[in-house]
Scaffold this active site. Structure first.
Site, mmCIF file in Angstrom:
data_model
loop_
_atom_site.group_PDB
_atom_site.id
_atom_site.type_symbol
_atom_site.label_atom_id
_atom_site.label_comp_id
_atom_site.label_asym_id
_atom_site.label_seq_id
_atom_site.Cartn_x
_atom_site.Cartn_y
_atom_site.Cartn_z
ATOM 1 N N LYS A 58 0.832 -1.199 0.000
ATOM 2 C CA LYS A 58 0.000 0.000 0.000
ATOM 3 C C LYS A 58 0.867 1.250 0.000
ATOM 4 C CE LYS A 58 -3.798 -2.443 0.430
ATOM 5 N NZ LYS A 58 -4.906 -2.422 -0.527
ATOM 6 N N HIS A 113 -9.704 -8.667 -7.329
ATOM 7 C CA HIS A 113 -9.440 -8.186 -5.975
ATOM 8 C C HIS A 113 -9.925 -9.241 -4.996
ATOM 9 C CE1 HIS A 113 -11.115 -6.055 -2.308
ATOM 10 N NE2 HIS A 113 -9.825 -5.796 -2.229
ATOM 11 N N GLU A 141 -12.136 -2.802 -7.939
ATOM 12 C CA GLU A 141 -12.664 -3.388 -6.711
ATOM 13 C C GLU A 141 -13.801 -2.565 -6.118
ATOM 14 O OE1 GLU A 141 -10.376 -2.552 -2.718
ATOM 15 O OE2 GLU A 141 -8.881 -2.887 -4.258
ATOM 16 N N ASP A 165 -0.528 -0.010 -4.509
ATOM 17 C CA ASP A 165 -1.977 0.231 -4.398
ATOM 18 C C ASP A 165 -2.226 1.476 -3.564
ATOM 19 O OD1 ASP A 165 -4.711 0.118 -4.066
ATOM 20 O OD2 ASP A 165 -4.756 -1.863 -3.137
ATOM 21 N N ASP A 216 -14.577 -7.736 -8.227
ATOM 22 C CA ASP A 216 -14.685 -8.050 -6.803
ATOM 23 C C ASP A 216 -15.935 -8.887 -6.609
ATOM 24 O OD1 ASP A 216 -15.862 -7.579 -4.049
ATOM 25 O OD2 ASP A 216 -13.912 -6.630 -3.759
ATOM 26 N N GLU A 259 -2.520 0.487 -8.480
ATOM 27 C CA GLU A 259 -3.918 0.095 -8.279
ATOM 28 C C GLU A 259 -4.707 1.246 -7.659
ATOM 29 O OE1 GLU A 259 -6.227 -3.308 -5.628
ATOM 30 O OE2 GLU A 259 -4.266 -3.741 -6.496
#
Length: 467
Positions: free
Chosen positions: A223, A356, A306, A251, A329, A277
């Site tokens: 992240k 995801h 997602e 992400d 998702d 992402e």
């Protein structure tokens, strides 16, 4: 008693289940700093005793809102015959998403669509149980016409039509047996996000990277998005731990404006991420296109989906090439029926689908969808992965399994892998579960649900509600 009566739905139960993952910063990212991984867990019961379970993933507060939305749709489910639903699934799905009054607060998006996903996922789990097959095999074994009959093509027929989808499936039929054998032997590639939550220390990130290399993983996601200097340091830590022969993804979970996303990712380009992402708002299709074009020279793709609201938005993302990795998702966009339509559009536009997963039940569900896609539609695993996060799997009766080569193993148990253990429900049902009772007593959490009820009662009895 007739078979028709046997397969009548007699109840729909929606439960609020939460895990206190925020205590250890599991799941933390730039936008969601303190998530408590949760789900609305739907059980649909038949008169003959059969049942199906479905869920939609949430992050704690607000789960009760989705639960209420499921209950608001209950009248469209109870007393229906499931065989009639499955024989007209596209029409039933449209009725569920187009209820004349409820749709006003969320026409195929938002809370109501999350509720639809939970209900639809339960219906597919039930169908798989009736047929005594795992969901991926149920989909693989369906005749093309039958599978396509489950999809509502309204709003996407300008891009893809039922007859095109049927042809896609028929073109792949001669290869299905070989792919099925290969899948059962080798499984489906996974990448892990477990190493890179934003709340983790540098030391923990490095340690986890090495642990997951030992577990066979070759692809890792972390992240980013709160602090550029820190992101540079963390990307460097990961690259030092995994080397340059393995795949890195990053992400941002929607934290940036468009130009900010471009400049920020350019600073991280030296770490050779495969994709960025969710770089900006999940609703900004043109913004994603701008980011995608700007990062092309660096060999960095855009991954998103997602939190995409519905198939119409996916249609537009794909039409203008605003993404290179399509992230369906399993707990969004109205469940399996609508997700199938996105797979077909991605096939038409030659875009890789990399689902995801990671949240409660998401790994369990998306494995089925991606395995069906490999066998029946795309026919390839090249450059494709299923996300894997190593938490909450032990809460399910038949959890997702990743082998020593970091590949998902094809489930062989009937259903959609969505059934929670009874003890998990007893422990984590919110707010009365035994684990939550302990946490409230310890003072680590405030019982917000009970607190709100108490406030409302006080207002009613004091007359304040009517001032």
């Amino acid at each position: 008693m007739s078979a028709n009566e046997d397969f009548k739905i007699i109840d729909l139960i929606a439960q609020d289940i939460r895990w206190p993952t925020s205590l250890e910063q599991h799941g933390s990212d730039a936008m969601h700093t303190d998530p408590d991984y949760s789900c609305v867990y739907v059980t649909i019961k038949l008169l003959n005793g059969l049942y199906g379970n479905g869920l939609t993933f949430t992050l704690g507060r607000g789960t009760e809102v989705v639960q209420k939305a499921c209950e608001a749709l209950k009248h469209l489910v109870v007393n229906k015959n499931v065989h009639e639903i499955y024989n007209n699934f596209d029409k039933y799905w449209r009725n569920l998403t187009s209820e004349s009054q409820i749709r006003w607060i969320g026409p195929e998006k938002g809370v109501t669509h999350l509720a639809v996903a939970a209900i639809i996922n339960a219906l597919w789990d039930l169908w798989s149980r009736i047929e005594n097959k795992p969901l991926w095999k149920l989909l693989v074994d369906m005749e093309p016409e039958k599978l396509i009959s489950t999809i509502d093509f309204r709003y996407i027929s300008d891009v893809i039509k039922p007859e095109e989808c049927i042809k896609m499936l028929k073109d792949q039929m001669e290869f299905k047996d070989d792919r099925l054998k290969e899948l059962k032997k080798n499984g489906y590639p996974a990448y892990t996000t477990q190493v890179g939550w934003l709340g983790y220390s540098d030391e923990k990130i490095s340690k986890l990277c090495k642990e997951y290399i030992q577990k066979g993983f070759n692809a890792f996601k972390i992240k980013v998005g709160q602090n550029l200097e820190n992101d540079i340091k963390r990307c460097d830590i990961v690259r030092q731990a995994i080397g340059w022969d393995k795949v890195l993804m990053i992400d941002a979970n929607q934290i940036w404006d468009v130009e900010e996303a471009i400049s920020w990712v350019k600073e991280l380009a030296k770490f050779k991420p495969l994709w960025i992402e969710e770089p900006t708002s999940p609703d900004d299709i043109l913004g994603h296109k701008r980011i995608s074009d700007a990062l092309k020279e660096f060999g960095i793709g855009v991954a998103t989906g997602e939190m995409c609201a519905n198939r119409i938005m996916f249609k537009q993302f794909l039409q203008i090439e605003a993404l290179q990795f399509c992230q369906i998702d399993s707990a969004r966009i109205g469940g399996v029926n609508e997700i199938l339509s996105v797979y077909f559009m991605a096939k038409k536009f030659n875009i890789k689908v990399c689902p995801h997963a990671g949240g409660v039940g998401l790994c369990e569900m998306v494995q089925h969808l991606q395995m069906w896609d490999y066998i029946s539609l795309s026919g390839t695993k090249d450059g494709r992965y299923i996300e894997y996060v190593d938490q909450q799997h032990d809460q399910f009766i038949k959890p997702a399994i990743v082998n020593e080569a970091a590949n998902y193993i094809a489930p062989d148990w009937p259903g959609y892998s969505t059934e929670l253990k009874r003890e998990a429900i007893q422990m984590f049902k919110y707010p009365e579960g035994s684990e939550w009772t302990k946490l409230f007593k310890s003072g680590k959490f405030k019982n917000e649900k009970t607190n709100q009820i108490d406030i409302t009662k006080r207002k009613i009895f004091s007359g304040e509600m009517y001032d």
